[in-house]
Design a protein around this motif. Structure first.
Motif, PDB file in Angstrom:
ATOM      1  N   UNK A  18       4.423  35.359 -15.281  1.00 20.60           N
ATOM      2  CA  UNK A  18       4.257  35.140 -13.946  1.00 20.60           C
ATOM      3  C   UNK A  18       5.744  34.757 -13.434  1.00 20.60           C
ATOM      4  N   UNK A  19       6.065  35.904 -12.446  1.00 21.94           N
ATOM      5  CA  UNK A  19       7.152  35.930 -11.656  1.00 21.94           C
ATOM      6  C   UNK A  19       7.055  35.800 -10.175  1.00 21.94           C
ATOM      7  N   UNK A  41      13.565  45.573 -21.903  1.00 19.73           N
ATOM      8  CA  UNK A  41      14.529  44.537 -21.305  1.00 19.73           C
ATOM      9  C   UNK A  41      14.130  43.179 -21.477  1.00 19.73           C
ATOM     10  N   UNK A  42      12.937  43.038 -21.329  1.00 22.15           N
ATOM     11  CA  UNK A  42      12.251  41.610 -21.513  1.00 22.15           C
ATOM     12  C   UNK A  42      12.422  41.313 -22.737  1.00 22.15           C
ATOM     13  N   UNK A  49      16.812  33.944 -25.505  1.00 22.17           N
ATOM     14  CA  UNK A  49      16.655  32.984 -24.596  1.00 22.17           C
ATOM     15  C   UNK A  49      16.718  31.708 -25.502  1.00 22.17           C
ATOM     16  N   UNK A  50      16.761  30.472 -24.846  1.00 19.71           N
ATOM     17  CA  UNK A  50      16.784  28.999 -25.189  1.00 19.71           C
ATOM     18  C   UNK A  50      15.997  28.298 -24.517  1.00 19.71           C
ATOM     19  N   UNK A  55      12.080  31.594 -16.989  1.00 20.78           N
ATOM     20  CA  UNK A  55      13.061  31.077 -16.619  1.00 20.78           C
ATOM     21  C   UNK A  55      14.441  31.885 -17.055  1.00 20.78           C
ATOM     22  N   UNK A  56      14.370  32.186 -18.320  1.00 20.43           N
ATOM     23  CA  UNK A  56      15.351  33.007 -19.037  1.00 20.43           C
ATOM     24  C   UNK A  56      15.429  34.309 -18.270  1.00 20.43           C
ATOM     25  N   UNK A  57      14.338  34.856 -17.970  1.00 20.28           N
ATOM     26  CA  UNK A  57      14.580  36.098 -16.794  1.00 20.28           C
ATOM     27  C   UNK A  57      15.350  35.760 -15.644  1.00 20.28           C
TER      28      UNK A  57
END
Length: 70
Positions: A18-19, A41-42, A49-50, A55-57
């Motif tokens: 969800x964005x 890309x995702x 990511x960490x 949030x990383x996106x």
């Protein structure tokens, strides 16, 4: 502002993400610029990511926009 939920495939598994609409638009533009699918890309962002994927996106997109302004 409402979130838009979409499915992506990561490592062969479907997951929901969800964005905000603006982030989806920027993510799609970034994928087009790099000649990648949204999923590809995702997946790249996911590998590095960490934190939570959404949030990383958002952070990846923010860093991309900052780099374009430099």
């Amino acid at each position: 502002m409402s979130l838009i939920r979409r499915s992506v495939t990561l490592q062969g598994h479907r997951t929901s993400l969800a964005l905000e609409p603006e982030y989806w638009a920027e993510l799609d533009a970034a994928a087009r610029d790099r000649n990648l699918s949204r999923n590809a890309l995702v997946a790249e962002i996911d590998e590095a990511r960490t934190t939570l994927l959404a949030s990383a996106i958002r952070v990846w997109l923010l860093n991309r926009l900052k780099a374009q302004q430099s």
